[in-house]
Design a protein around this motif. Structure first.
Motif, PDB file in Angstrom:
ATOM      1  N   TYR A  20       0.649  -1.132   0.042  1.00  0.00           N
ATOM      2  CA  TYR A  20       0.099  -0.174  -0.023  1.00  0.00           C
ATOM      3  C   TYR A  20       0.908   1.225   0.038  1.00  0.00           C
ATOM      4  N   GLY A  21       1.957   1.229   0.602  1.00  0.00           N
ATOM      5  CA  GLY A  21       2.695   2.299   0.749  1.00  0.00           C
ATOM      6  C   GLY A  21       3.495   2.702  -0.728  1.00  0.00           C
ATOM      7  N   MET A  22       4.135   1.646  -1.247  1.00  0.00           N
ATOM      8  CA  MET A  22       4.459   1.911  -2.419  1.00  0.00           C
ATOM      9  C   MET A  22       3.353   2.152  -3.374  1.00  0.00           C
ATOM     10  N   ALA A  23       2.188   1.824  -3.455  1.00  0.00           N
ATOM     11  CA  ALA A  23       1.140   2.028  -4.361  1.00  0.00           C
ATOM     12  C   ALA A  23       1.006   3.800  -4.086  1.00  0.00           C
ATOM     13  N   ILE A  24       0.837   4.054  -2.827  1.00  0.00           N
ATOM     14  CA  ILE A  24       0.580   5.643  -2.493  1.00  0.00           C
ATOM     15  C   ILE A  24       1.664   6.338  -3.102  1.00  0.00           C
ATOM     16  N   VAL A  25       3.123   5.920  -2.775  1.00  0.00           N
ATOM     17  CA  VAL A  25       4.083   6.993  -3.447  1.00  0.00           C
ATOM     18  C   VAL A  25       4.309   6.839  -4.844  1.00  0.00           C
ATOM     19  N   MET A  26       4.106   5.972  -5.463  1.00  0.00           N
ATOM     20  CA  MET A  26       4.448   5.407  -6.765  1.00  0.00           C
ATOM     21  C   MET A  26       3.337   6.010  -7.740  1.00  0.00           C
ATOM     22  N   ARG A  30       1.598  10.581  -7.757  1.00  0.00           N
ATOM     23  CA  ARG A  30       1.855  11.338  -8.978  1.00  0.00           C
ATOM     24  C   ARG A  30       0.302  11.705  -9.694  1.00  0.00           C
ATOM     25  N   LEU A  31      -0.328  10.718  -9.454  1.00  0.00           N
ATOM     26  CA  LEU A  31      -1.769  11.199 -10.103  1.00  0.00           C
ATOM     27  C   LEU A  31      -2.195  12.495  -9.378  1.00  0.00           C
ATOM     28  N   TYR A  32      -2.091  12.490  -8.111  1.00  0.00           N
ATOM     29  CA  TYR A  32      -2.813  13.490  -7.267  1.00  0.00           C
ATOM     30  C   TYR A  32      -2.132  15.016  -7.610  1.00  0.00           C
ATOM     31  N   GLY A  33      -0.612  14.645  -7.691  1.00  0.00           N
ATOM     32  CA  GLY A  33       0.026  15.974  -7.968  1.00  0.00           C
ATOM     33  C   GLY A  33       0.133  16.469  -9.418  1.00  0.00           C
ATOM     34  N   ASN A  34      -0.852  15.896 -10.117  1.00  0.00           N
ATOM     35  CA  ASN A  34      -0.830  16.040 -11.844  1.00  0.00           C
ATOM     36  C   ASN A  34      -1.314  17.468 -11.841  1.00  0.00           C
ATOM     37  N   ALA A  54       0.101  19.501  -1.751  1.00  0.00           N
ATOM     38  CA  ALA A  54      -0.988  18.245  -1.755  1.00  0.00           C
ATOM     39  C   ALA A  54      -0.042  17.109  -2.033  1.00  0.00           C
ATOM     40  N   GLU A  55       0.715  17.027  -3.224  1.00  0.00           N
ATOM     41  CA  GLU A  55       1.548  15.990  -3.528  1.00  0.00           C
ATOM     42  C   GLU A  55       2.522  15.519  -2.552  1.00  0.00           C
ATOM     43  N   GLU A  56       3.180  16.390  -1.949  1.00  0.00           N
ATOM     44  CA  GLU A  56       4.424  16.002  -0.977  1.00  0.00           C
ATOM     45  C   GLU A  56       3.433  15.467   0.383  1.00  0.00           C
ATOM     46  N   GLY A  57       2.444  15.946   0.738  1.00  0.00           N
ATOM     47  CA  GLY A  57       1.722  15.451   1.766  1.00  0.00           C
ATOM     48  C   GLY A  57       1.184  13.954   1.616  1.00  0.00           C
ATOM     49  N   GLY A  62       2.614   8.083   2.331  1.00  0.00           N
ATOM     50  CA  GLY A  62       2.967   6.785   1.660  1.00  0.00           C
ATOM     51  C   GLY A  62       4.181   6.315   2.368  1.00  0.00           C
ATOM     52  N   TYR A  63       5.105   7.271   2.868  1.00  0.00           N
ATOM     53  CA  TYR A  63       6.352   6.763   3.509  1.00  0.00           C
ATOM     54  C   TYR A  63       6.095   6.445   4.686  1.00  0.00           C
ATOM     55  N   GLY A  64       5.106   7.097   5.669  1.00  0.00           N
ATOM     56  CA  GLY A  64       4.771   6.822   6.943  1.00  0.00           C
ATOM     57  C   GLY A  64       4.058   5.373   6.652  1.00  0.00           C
ATOM     58  N   VAL A  65       3.343   4.957   5.634  1.00  0.00           N
ATOM     59  CA  VAL A  65       2.664   3.558   5.773  1.00  0.00           C
ATOM     60  C   VAL A  65       3.972   2.643   5.448  1.00  0.00           C
ATOM     61  N   LEU A  66       4.795   2.912   4.692  1.00  0.00           N
ATOM     62  CA  LEU A  66       6.058   2.207   4.325  1.00  0.00           C
ATOM     63  C   LEU A  66       6.734   1.774   5.575  1.00  0.00           C
ATOM     64  N   PHE A  67       7.062   3.005   6.308  1.00  0.00           N
ATOM     65  CA  PHE A  67       7.897   2.727   7.718  1.00  0.00           C
ATOM     66  C   PHE A  67       6.988   1.763   8.591  1.00  0.00           C
ATOM     67  N   GLY A  68       5.674   2.143   8.554  1.00  0.00           N
ATOM     68  CA  GLY A  68       4.794   1.060   9.461  1.00  0.00           C
ATOM     69  C   GLY A  68       5.055  -0.218   9.234  1.00  0.00           C
ATOM     70  N   GLY A  69       4.832  -0.695   7.776  1.00  0.00           N
ATOM     71  CA  GLY A  69       5.207  -1.765   7.363  1.00  0.00           C
ATOM     72  C   GLY A  69       6.659  -2.283   7.709  1.00  0.00           C
ATOM     73  N   CYS A  70       7.622  -1.507   7.586  1.00  0.00           N
ATOM     74  CA  CYS A  70       9.150  -2.122   7.924  1.00  0.00           C
ATOM     75  C   CYS A  70       9.206  -2.303   9.576  1.00  0.00           C
ATOM     76  N   LEU A  71       8.494  -1.546  10.388  1.00  0.00           N
ATOM     77  CA  LEU A  71       8.594  -1.815  11.612  1.00  0.00           C
ATOM     78  C   LEU A  71       7.798  -2.842  11.987  1.00  0.00           C
ATOM     79  N   GLY A  72       7.024  -2.992  11.353  1.00  0.00           N
ATOM     80  CA  GLY A  72       5.855  -4.280  11.566  1.00  0.00           C
ATOM     81  C   GLY A  72       6.582  -5.580  11.469  1.00  0.00           C
ATOM     82  N   TYR A  73       7.258  -5.838  10.176  1.00  0.00           N
ATOM     83  CA  TYR A  73       8.056  -6.798   9.821  1.00  0.00           C
ATOM     84  C   TYR A  73       9.268  -7.051  10.921  1.00  0.00           C
ATOM     85  N   TYR A  74       9.912  -5.978  11.229  1.00  0.00           N
ATOM     86  CA  TYR A  74      11.094  -6.045  11.975  1.00  0.00           C
ATOM     87  C   TYR A  74      10.813  -6.544  13.366  1.00  0.00           C
ATOM     88  N   ARG A  75       9.703  -5.800  13.872  1.00  0.00           N
ATOM     89  CA  ARG A  75       9.114  -6.445  15.283  1.00  0.00           C
ATOM     90  C   ARG A  75       8.590  -7.991  15.007  1.00  0.00           C
TER      91      ARG A  75
END
Length: 83
Positions: A20-26, A30-34, A54-57, A62-75
């Motif tokens: 989900y994080g990758m989909a949001i970022v990638m 990009r669509l929202y910042g068009n 708006a695009e940076e937000g 997305g980066y927060g969701v990615l971080f959460g996924g990484c943290l969850g996998y690490y734990r």
């Protein structure tokens, strides 16, 4: 090198957050910042700053969701490994 670590990651719940994080970022940010979207939405009152914020937000989300996924996998890995 085998693919078993990747297969183990794919079967964990944090993998969904990583996807989900990758989909949001990638894709979504990009669509929202068009520029065309913002020109159509704001018309003659278009501000480049509003588009950038708006695009940076969305990217930050997305980066927060990615971080959460990484943290969850690490734990999860820390729980499974003996001390």
């Amino acid at each position: 090198m085998s693919l078993s670590p990747l297969a183990a990651l794919v079967r964990t719940p944090p993998f969904a957050a990583l996807c989900y994080g990758m989909a949001i970022v990638m894709v979504f940010s990009r669509l929202y910042g068009n520029g065309a979207f913002w020109h159509a939405a704001m018309g003659e009152h278009f501000l480049r700053v509003a588009e950038n914020v708006a695009e940076e937000g969305i990217e930050l989300l997305g980066y927060g969701v990615l971080f959460g996924g990484c943290l969850g996998y690490y734990r999860r890995l820390r729980r499974e490994q003996p001390v």
